[in-house]
Write a protein that holds these residues in place. Structure first.
Motif, mmCIF file in Angstrom:
data_model
loop_
_atom_site.group_PDB
_atom_site.id
_atom_site.type_symbol
_atom_site.label_atom_id
_atom_site.label_comp_id
_atom_site.label_asym_id
_atom_site.label_seq_id
_atom_site.Cartn_x
_atom_site.Cartn_y
_atom_site.Cartn_z
ATOM 1 N N ALA A 1 44.737 41.796 50.507
ATOM 2 C CA ALA A 1 45.249 41.083 49.398
ATOM 3 C C ALA A 1 45.766 41.838 48.196
ATOM 4 O O ALA A 1 46.635 41.412 47.552
ATOM 5 C CB ALA A 1 44.082 40.188 48.758
ATOM 6 N N ASN A 2 45.472 43.233 48.174
ATOM 7 C CA ASN A 2 45.844 43.935 46.997
ATOM 8 C C ASN A 2 46.905 45.036 47.509
ATOM 9 O O ASN A 2 47.552 45.885 46.766
ATOM 10 C CB ASN A 2 44.948 44.732 46.404
ATOM 11 C CG ASN A 2 44.191 45.547 47.379
ATOM 12 O OD1 ASN A 2 44.397 45.775 48.394
ATOM 13 N ND2 ASN A 2 43.171 46.048 46.725
ATOM 14 N N GLN A 3 47.790 44.751 48.630
ATOM 15 C CA GLN A 3 48.802 45.436 49.139
ATOM 16 C C GLN A 3 50.137 44.877 48.601
ATOM 17 O O GLN A 3 50.185 43.701 48.299
ATOM 18 C CB GLN A 3 48.833 45.304 50.558
ATOM 19 C CG GLN A 3 47.808 46.086 51.151
ATOM 20 C CD GLN A 3 48.162 46.395 52.799
ATOM 21 O OE1 GLN A 3 48.780 45.462 53.308
ATOM 22 N NE2 GLN A 3 46.969 46.860 53.264
ATOM 23 N N ILE B 1 44.974 30.568 52.656
ATOM 24 C CA ILE B 1 44.695 31.666 52.302
ATOM 25 C C ILE B 1 43.127 32.060 53.115
ATOM 26 O O ILE B 1 42.209 31.554 52.915
ATOM 27 C CB ILE B 1 44.310 32.077 50.826
ATOM 28 C CG1 ILE B 1 45.433 31.587 50.211
ATOM 29 C CG2 ILE B 1 43.525 33.427 50.526
ATOM 30 C CD1 ILE B 1 45.318 31.454 48.515
ATOM 31 N N PRO B 2 43.621 33.065 54.104
ATOM 32 C CA PRO B 2 42.382 33.379 54.806
ATOM 33 C C PRO B 2 41.009 34.006 54.028
ATOM 34 O O PRO B 2 41.282 34.471 53.069
ATOM 35 C CB PRO B 2 42.633 34.647 55.892
ATOM 36 C CG PRO B 2 44.147 34.672 55.301
ATOM 37 C CD PRO B 2 44.711 33.861 54.366
ATOM 38 N N PRO C 1 41.051 31.762 44.433
ATOM 39 C CA PRO C 1 40.463 31.716 45.631
ATOM 40 C C PRO C 1 39.309 32.948 45.613
ATOM 41 O O PRO C 1 39.649 34.138 45.274
ATOM 42 C CB PRO C 1 41.543 32.089 46.595
ATOM 43 C CG PRO C 1 42.791 31.400 45.898
ATOM 44 C CD PRO C 1 42.542 31.488 44.455
ATOM 45 N N ARG C 2 38.305 32.654 45.768
ATOM 46 C CA ARG C 2 37.262 33.626 45.827
ATOM 47 C C ARG C 2 37.469 34.923 46.777
ATOM 48 O O ARG C 2 37.168 35.909 46.223
ATOM 49 C CB ARG C 2 35.805 33.094 46.175
ATOM 50 C CG ARG C 2 34.614 33.949 46.051
ATOM 51 C CD ARG C 2 33.414 33.366 46.508
ATOM 52 N NE ARG C 2 32.313 34.516 46.435
ATOM 53 C CZ ARG C 2 30.929 33.869 45.957
ATOM 54 N NH1 ARG C 2 30.710 32.467 46.139
ATOM 55 N NH2 ARG C 2 29.977 34.738 46.093
ATOM 56 N N SER C 3 38.027 34.665 47.956
ATOM 57 C CA SER C 3 38.359 35.878 48.789
ATOM 58 C C SER C 3 39.509 36.740 47.982
ATOM 59 O O SER C 3 39.259 37.914 48.414
ATOM 60 C CB SER C 3 39.039 35.512 50.235
ATOM 61 O OG SER C 3 39.937 34.669 49.854
ATOM 62 N N LEU C 4 40.504 36.299 47.313
ATOM 63 C CA LEU C 4 41.391 37.130 46.755
ATOM 64 C C LEU C 4 40.636 37.954 45.440
ATOM 65 O O LEU C 4 41.019 38.969 45.233
ATOM 66 C CB LEU C 4 42.517 36.192 46.195
ATOM 67 C CG LEU C 4 43.362 35.586 47.272
ATOM 68 C CD1 LEU C 4 44.465 34.749 46.573
ATOM 69 C CD2 LEU C 4 43.757 36.688 48.327
ATOM 70 N N VAL C 5 39.781 36.948 44.854
ATOM 71 C CA VAL C 5 39.196 37.749 43.730
ATOM 72 C C VAL C 5 38.286 38.942 44.022
ATOM 73 O O VAL C 5 38.298 40.000 43.459
ATOM 74 C CB VAL C 5 38.556 36.794 42.779
ATOM 75 C CG1 VAL C 5 37.575 37.369 41.566
ATOM 76 C CG2 VAL C 5 39.153 35.814 42.185
ATOM 77 N N GLU C 6 37.522 38.642 45.131
ATOM 78 C CA GLU C 6 36.569 39.554 45.676
ATOM 79 C C GLU C 6 37.463 40.945 46.273
ATOM 80 O O GLU C 6 36.773 41.887 46.527
ATOM 81 C CB GLU C 6 35.779 38.964 46.671
ATOM 82 C CG GLU C 6 34.779 38.287 45.855
ATOM 83 C CD GLU C 6 33.614 37.494 46.940
ATOM 84 O OE1 GLU C 6 33.879 37.595 48.230
ATOM 85 O OE2 GLU C 6 32.707 36.973 46.527
ATOM 86 N N GLN D 1 36.590 43.754 34.999
ATOM 87 C CA GLN D 1 37.068 43.046 33.784
ATOM 88 C C GLN D 1 36.925 41.637 33.860
ATOM 89 O O GLN D 1 36.687 40.912 32.927
ATOM 90 C CB GLN D 1 38.658 43.473 33.531
ATOM 91 C CG GLN D 1 39.217 43.007 32.438
ATOM 92 C CD GLN D 1 40.514 43.645 32.070
ATOM 93 O OE1 GLN D 1 41.196 44.168 32.849
ATOM 94 N NE2 GLN D 1 40.760 43.610 30.554
ATOM 95 N N MET D 2 37.179 41.177 35.255
ATOM 96 C CA MET D 2 37.080 39.703 35.661
ATOM 97 C C MET D 2 35.698 39.238 35.219
ATOM 98 O O MET D 2 35.238 38.365 34.726
ATOM 99 C CB MET D 2 37.613 39.439 36.839
ATOM 100 C CG MET D 2 37.576 38.176 37.327
ATOM 101 S SD MET D 2 38.692 36.871 36.406
ATOM 102 C CE MET D 2 40.049 37.113 37.425
ATOM 103 N N THR D 3 34.697 40.210 35.677
ATOM 104 C CA THR D 3 33.523 39.860 35.681
ATOM 105 C C THR D 3 32.976 39.697 34.195
ATOM 106 O O THR D 3 32.417 38.763 33.780
ATOM 107 C CB THR D 3 32.393 40.910 36.428
ATOM 108 O OG1 THR D 3 32.766 40.958 37.833
ATOM 109 C CG2 THR D 3 31.070 40.694 36.249
#
Length: 169
Positions: free
Chosen positions: A139-141, A132-133, A39-44, A53-55
């Protein structure tokens, strides 16, 4: 300098020659037999070092496979449901109908009109609202966000990967 002591062996299992396949075979969230969806929102929302690293990894991936005729993918959030648990609209979505035959028995048929055997055990994918909103600010909590339960399924741990500059060859 030479030492007469024996070389210590790595304590864990030998490294796999197919680590991505091994990890994805455990079917972590967003993975099925053919695709892995992020999900793009989670990756961002990942921490900045992860995004960097992902990039680098994605850029290398896309450089390597840019020659392929990439389609535009339509990703639909879905869940598995038994055919007999679907309503009429969901049946239409998966290409099935439910009817009562001449004997008064409830039967399920596919798009071609062929009777579906054992509909109680036929599992299909039905679309659902995306859980997933889009603005997944937390997201990183470590705590589940907005009341989502913590998944109980364990997935293999991935180890740290060395970061290689895209200019090194």
């Amino acid at each position: 300098m030479f030492t007469p002591d024996p070389i210590q062996r790595h304590a864990g299992p030998p490294a796999s020659s197919t680590p991505v396949r091994d990890y994805l075979s455990a079917l972590p969230p967003g993975v099925d037999g053919a695709y892995a969806v992020l999900p793009r929102s989670l990756v961002e929302a990942m921490p900045l070092p992860w995004q960097q690293q992902m990039t680098h990894l994605l850029a290398e991936f896309h450089r390597s496979f840019a020659h392929l005729g990439w389609p535009i993918y339509r990703v639909t959030p879905s869940r598995r449901e038994r055919l007999v648990d679907l309503d009429e609209e969901q049946l239409a979505e998966v290409g099935a109908i439910m009817e009562i035959d001449a004997d008064g028995e409830l039967v399920y048929r596919d798009r071609a009109g062929t009777r579906i055997d054992d509909p109680e055990n036929r599992v299909v994918l039905v679309s659902v609202l995306d859980p997933i909103p889009g603005d997944y600010a937390n997201a990183n909590q470590n705590t589940p966000a907005r009341g989502f339960p913590v998944p109980h399924q364990q997935h293999p741990q991935s180890g740290p990967l060395p970061v290689q500059s895209p200019h090194q060859r």
